[in-house]
Design an enzyme around this catalytic site. Structure first.
Site, PDB file in Angstrom:
ATOM      1  N   ASP A  78       0.811  -1.215   0.000  1.00  0.00           N
ATOM      2  CA  ASP A  78       0.000   0.000   0.000  1.00  0.00           C
ATOM      3  C   ASP A  78       0.847   1.270   0.000  1.00  0.00           C
ATOM      4  OD1 ASP A  78       0.742  -0.911   2.575  1.00  0.00           O
ATOM      5  OD2 ASP A  78      -0.806   0.284   3.550  1.00  0.00           O
ATOM      6  N   GLU A 136      -0.691  -2.200   5.199  1.00  0.00           N
ATOM      7  CA  GLU A 136       0.263  -2.157   6.314  1.00  0.00           C
ATOM      8  C   GLU A 136       0.164  -0.852   7.090  1.00  0.00           C
ATOM      9  OE1 GLU A 136       3.483  -0.958   8.632  1.00  0.00           O
ATOM     10  OE2 GLU A 136       3.232  -0.073   6.641  1.00  0.00           O
ATOM     11  N   GLU A 137      -0.101   0.245   6.389  1.00  0.00           N
ATOM     12  CA  GLU A 137      -0.073   1.556   7.042  1.00  0.00           C
ATOM     13  C   GLU A 137      -1.122   1.685   8.142  1.00  0.00           C
ATOM     14  OE1 GLU A 137       2.225   3.621   6.749  1.00  0.00           O
ATOM     15  OE2 GLU A 137       3.219   3.092   4.870  1.00  0.00           O
ATOM     16  N   HIS A 361       7.712   8.721   4.532  1.00  0.00           N
ATOM     17  CA  HIS A 361       6.446   9.450   4.655  1.00  0.00           C
ATOM     18  C   HIS A 361       6.608  10.940   4.365  1.00  0.00           C
ATOM     19  CE1 HIS A 361       4.061   6.248   7.142  1.00  0.00           C
ATOM     20  NE2 HIS A 361       5.047   5.674   6.455  1.00  0.00           N
TER      21      HIS A 361
END
Length: 394
Positions: A78, A136-137, A361
């Protein structure tokens, strides 16, 4: 470095895959075209697949030497709700969505390892399960594979994550804790509106919320040992309808990060207790919701010892370093909890590639693509070592 020869010859293939995934990012649990591309690649390689959930993909390869051990290799797929600011040819084509954490690289590297391992299937016994995990996030993907039963019977698990503050050619891994658990809490304060000149006629949800935010920090500072790392962070506080109105409602959102399950349980319990108590003091009421994203990621010490020579084979002795504890989470933790394993952080930064040393990020994040061959080799070599060697079960 010692890149596996079959992966070395597939470098262009792996890089092209990574760039395709990078330019076609999808948010957590919405990785539909990503999953379709993964399935297409696996089918072209000759590895059967099935879906786990809507966007998870499981590929299975059986060695031609007969039955044997089973190892799980995992990659996450993702992306993040971030606008890509790079001007490279493979920049995101999706507005406000970007691979800013390296999941595109993980996916491409694992597909590269699949292609190499398929060509070597005559040389080993046992089974390799390739887990391409969504979400996963937000800690939503790994548990799908656990609950599905896809990991049952597996003896080992292995995963990689790119690390921008580590130079290409180094790998970081610990014989124990690496990442914290992640929980998300929402506290809704219900009060009563009034004019600010007559606060006693209302119940100020904003003031109660502010006091709760302050009180939460004391839980970490005074109710646990300073040597037991933990964090309560508040990222959202919304309240109020006007500057001269006592706020009727307020919302607090935050996160709890821990390495100890005992501390995790204590803090989550105390957050709820504190919110209700403080809210009641100011004639308001608190509703609390706590969602668990993932447990702490703690490598199996025995598997760590087993994997050290595999990593040193790829990057050379002296290039395996310790991983600093991170209060960031990763739901590879759920897979390791179900199947003994380790998580290796692969250096992806260099001065020669703009953005490759930026924090994960962030809008300019990139990788030095030399790390792809290292990651793919780690996947392949760990599987071959475990399936072909007489190693001690732990």
């Amino acid at each position: 470095m010692s890149i596996h020869p079959l992966i070395q010859q597939d470098q262009d293939y792996i890089i092209s895959l990574r760039r395709w995934f990078h330019s076609h990012p999808e948010l957590s649990m919405k990785e539909y075209q990503t999953a379709a591309r993964i399935e297409a690649e696996l089918n072209a390689i000759g590895v059967p697949t099935r879906r786990v959930g809507e966007t998870g993909v499981l590929g299975i390869l059986h060695g031609k030497q007969g039955p044997g051990r089973k190892i799980v290799l995992r990659a996450d797929t993702d992306a993040l709700p971030i606008q890509d600011e790079k001007t490279v040819s493979y920049a995101s084509q999706c507005p406000s969505v970007m691979h800013a954490c390296g999941h595109d690289a993980h996916t491409a590297a694992l597909l590269g390892a699949v292609r190499a391992l398929k060509r070597l299937e005559d040389t080993f016994a046992g089974e390799i399960d390739f887990v391409f995990q969504p979400g996963e996030e937000y800690g939503a993907g790994a548990v799908l594979f656990v609950r599905d039963g896809a990991l049952e019977g597996a003896d080992r698990s292995f995963g990689v994550h790119m690390q921008s503050d580590l130079p290409v050619g180094q790998v970081a891994m610990n014989p124990g804790a690496e990442n914290a658990s992640v929980d998300h809490f929402t506290i809704r304060i219900n009060g009563k509106s009034a004019h600010v000149s007559t606060p006693e006629q209302g119940a100020d949800a904003l003031y109660a919320a502010a006091q709760i935010v302050t009180a939460l920090q004391g839980l970490v500072g005074r109710l646990k040992s300073p040597t037991d790392p933990a964090l309560i962070g508040v990222g959202v506080l919304r309240a109020g309808e006007g500057y001269n109105i006592v706020a009727r409602d307020a919302v607090i959102e935050g996160t709890v990060r821990c390495f100890s399950e005992e501390t995790r349980d204590m803090l989550n319990s105390k957050i709820a207790e504190t919110a209700r108590s403080v809210a009641a003091l100011y004639n308001t009421a608190a509703e609390i919701e706590i969602k668990s994203f993932t447990r702490a990621l703690i490598n199996d010490a025995g598997v760590y010892a087993e994997t050290v020579p595999v990593i040193e084979k790829v990057v050379g002795k002296g290039n395996l370093v310790s991983k600093a504890l991170s209060l960031g989470g990763d739901d590879m933790a759920e897979i390791i909890a179900a199947v003994p394993g380790v998580y290796a952080f692969v250096g992806s930064g260099s001065d020669g590639v703009p953005g490759s040393r930026l924090a994960h990020h962030t809008p300019g994040f990139d990788i030095d693509e030399r790390c792809l061959g290292i990651a793919a080799s780690l996947y392949a070599e760990s599987a071959l070592f475990y399936l072909k060697q007489e190693v001690k079960n732990v």
